[in-house]
Structures are given as C-alpha cells and as structure tokens.
Write a protein that holds these residues in place. Structure first.
Motif, PDB file in Angstrom:
ATOM      1  N   THR A  14      28.732  45.962  44.382  1.00 23.25           N
ATOM      2  CA  THR A  14      28.814  47.278  43.739  1.00 23.25           C
ATOM      3  C   THR A  14      29.106  47.136  42.253  1.00 23.25           C
ATOM      4  O   THR A  14      28.654  47.964  41.456  1.00 23.25           O
ATOM      5  N   ILE A  17      25.785  46.550  40.565  1.00 24.15           N
ATOM      6  CA  ILE A  17      25.006  47.791  40.567  1.00 24.15           C
ATOM      7  C   ILE A  17      25.525  48.743  39.489  1.00 24.15           C
ATOM      8  O   ILE A  17      24.736  49.304  38.710  1.00 24.15           O
ATOM      9  N   ASP A  18      26.838  48.912  39.422  1.00 25.62           N
ATOM     10  CA  ASP A  18      27.432  49.792  38.407  1.00 25.62           C
ATOM     11  C   ASP A  18      27.109  49.294  37.007  1.00 25.62           C
ATOM     12  O   ASP A  18      26.751  50.086  36.115  1.00 25.62           O
ATOM     13  N   ALA A  21      23.255  49.674  36.187  1.00 27.83           N
ATOM     14  CA  ALA A  21      22.904  51.090  36.016  1.00 27.83           C
ATOM     15  C   ALA A  21      23.389  51.597  34.664  1.00 27.83           C
ATOM     16  O   ALA A  21      22.688  52.345  33.970  1.00 27.83           O
ATOM     17  N   GLN A 249      19.598  51.100  44.510  1.00 31.91           N
ATOM     18  CA  GLN A 249      20.894  51.709  44.216  1.00 31.91           C
ATOM     19  C   GLN A 249      21.107  51.865  42.722  1.00 31.91           C
ATOM     20  O   GLN A 249      21.718  52.839  42.266  1.00 31.91           O
ATOM     21  N   VAL A 250      20.610  50.915  41.948  1.00 31.77           N
ATOM     22  CA  VAL A 250      20.698  51.016  40.484  1.00 31.77           C
ATOM     23  C   VAL A 250      19.924  52.243  40.006  1.00 31.77           C
ATOM     24  O   VAL A 250      20.426  53.038  39.203  1.00 31.77           O
ATOM     25  N   HIS A 253      21.647  55.475  40.849  1.00 31.27           N
ATOM     26  CA  HIS A 253      23.011  55.579  40.315  1.00 31.27           C
ATOM     27  C   HIS A 253      23.115  56.723  39.299  1.00 31.27           C
ATOM     28  O   HIS A 253      22.191  56.994  38.536  1.00 31.27           O
ATOM     29  N   GLU A 254      24.256  57.374  39.310  1.00 32.66           N
ATOM     30  CA  GLU A 254      24.483  58.488  38.383  1.00 32.66           C
ATOM     31  C   GLU A 254      24.308  58.055  36.928  1.00 32.66           C
ATOM     32  O   GLU A 254      23.787  58.809  36.096  1.00 32.66           O
TER      33      GLU A 254
END
Length: 294
Positions: A14, A17-18, A21, A249-250, A253-254
């Motif tokens: 995660t 990913i964070d 992103a 997921q990237v 992502h917001e």
C-alpha cells in the motif's frame, strides 16, 4: 479476491501504491532517455504520461478484422479492441480461439514458437484459455490451472489475457523493467536498502543477439536493490496478477484523480495508458535518466 486479501497486506504494497499515485504526474522523477536500436533516434520523456504520449508499436494490418497497420497509441487501441472482441466472440471454440490468438501474436510480434504451440495444443485450447481467464479474474494465483506445470504463460500469452480479463495488463520484459525502475525510485524515496519481497517484480532480458553491440538493459537492479529473473508459467502469472492489481489501484487512487491518464479516449483506458508508458520507458533502462544517481 485472494490477491486483494493477502497481497495487499504485505509490507510496502500500500505504501508503494500511495507513493506512485501521489507522484504519478511528477515532472522530475521520471525523466528518461535512450537510443532506439532500430532507428538510431533518441527517445526521451519527462513524465510517465509523456512516455505514453510518445508510445509507438509498429503492428501489421489485419484484413479479417478490418484494421490497418499502425504504430501510435490511437491506432493500437483500435487494433486491440478488434482483437479483444474477436477473442471474446470465439468463446471456447478451439478453431476460432486459435485464429484469434494467432492474430494477437501477430500484433505483438511474438509469433515465433507461440503460434506453433497454439496449433499443437488446438484441441481444448478454448476451454484452457477460459479456465485461466477465470482464475486471473478471481486473482487467485493458487488456482490449480495457474499452478499446473503445463501452464503456458509468457510474453505472448499475457497479451491474450490482457484483452479478455478486466484490469489485466501486458506484463512483458519492457513493462517489468520499468515497473522495477519505479520500485527503485520508491526504495530510494523511503531510504530502503533492499527491495521489499512484495515489490520485487521480476525482470526478463530483451530478445537480442548475445553479441549485440549495444545490449538493452532490462534489469532494474542497482546496488543492494536487486530483482530476480522472471520465469515462464506460474511465476509469470502470479506476478502479472500482482502488477495488474497494484497499477489498477494506483489509477483508482484518490491522489491520481486528476491524472491525464484518466483523459485517455476509449477504446483505450487509463490502465492501458500507464502500461504503455511503462512499455516505452522499459525499452532500455540504460545508465542515465532514472538511474543517473546510481
């Protein structure tokens, strides 16, 4: 899904990913350049989306599916959409699946050995591809069909499954190289001295002569940040699932909401665009650009 339940909880998944992103639109982290061996021209990008904008893959036309030869992202998107629809329409019909799969290999320039294997294994081919498709959609690397020693999963077959499985990218040597390079950047940003096991996306060598004057670098390893080699079959399938999930997921992502990747016109999409940007970066990691501070 098993990948989401188990893989997502592993250290740094995660976090990566964070980070990606958040940095997806960076104009400083992803500068890269190399010389195209065929044309002799210099290729460069200053961002991941810039790499997508410079995407180029020369593919032959297909009279049966009514698309012309091309090379840009838009023409490739049309060809891939036609190939995808043809594969789906083929269902489990062995003859139709063989024809559709052969055309995918022609688009990808990987007919050597792959088409021969498809022809030898024509009987039951449609059912086999459907079974693998189901396991990939369920993101279950432990599914018997993905653990089978007879599983054929390589740079050719990943192209087929990327067309019939939602949010499943082509994981070939170029995409693997660039994804590894992003992990290197993440490790440096987080001051990690080793690549986390869950982010150790395996790499594969470029297909070229052993005596190539200027061999292309596809191994992202540097210093203590080391990556393992990609093996065909179950190993390839497992990491293809992981890479697809991470990058999807990237994109979702917001922090990536306003990324220009989301502005890519159909029939392509944001994930395909990110895959194509990595494809371009991964042609040759070289000794400059992203690795200039080695």
């Amino acid at each position: 899904m098993k990948t989401k339940q188990a893989y997502a909880t592993l250290p740094h998944v995660t976090g990566f990913i964070d980070w990606l992103a958040t940095e997806l639109n960076s104009k400083t982290l992803f500068n890269h350049q190399y010389v195209d061996r065929r044309s002799g021209n210099k290729w460069s990008c200053d961002s991941l989306f810039g790499a997508y904008q410079s995407y180029s893959w020369n593919f032959p036309g297909n009279a049966r599916l009514a698309y012309n030869p091309g090379s840009c992202s838009a023409s490739n998107a049309k060809a891939l959409d036609a190939l995808r629809q043809d594969l789906i329409a083929a269902g489990s019909n062995d003859a139709l699946v063989l024809q559709a799969a052969t055309d995918v290999m022609a688009w990808g320039g990987v007919t050597s050995r792959n088409v021969e294997w498809l022809k030898v294994n024509k009987t039951g081919l449609g059912r086999m591809i459907q079974e693998v498709k189901t396991a990939l959609i369920q993101k279950d690397p432990d599914a018997p069909v993905l653990r089978s020693k007879s599983l054929r999963f390589n740079s050719g077959m990943t192209k087929i499954y990327s067309l019939i499985c939602p949010e499943f990218l082509i994981y070939d040597s170029r995409v693997a190289a660039a994804l590894g390079l992003l992990v290197v950047q993440y490790c440096k940003a987080k001051e990690l001295i080793q690549v986390p096991d869950a982010l150790c996306f395996p790499w594969a060598a470029a297909k070229e002569s052993e005596n190539a004057v200027a061999p292309k670098r596809r191994n992202p390893s540097t210093g203590t940040l080391q990556f393992k080699r990609l093996r065909s079959g179950s190993h390839h399938a497992q990491w293809n699932i992981r890479a697809s999930w991470v990058l999807s997921q990237v994109i979702a992502h917001e922090a990536a909401t306003h990324s220009p990747f989301h502005q890519i016109d159909a029939p392509a999409n944001a994930l395909r665009g990110l895959e194509q940007s990595l494809f371009m970066v991964g042609y040759d990691l070289g000794h400059a650009g992203l690795l200039s501070n080695d």
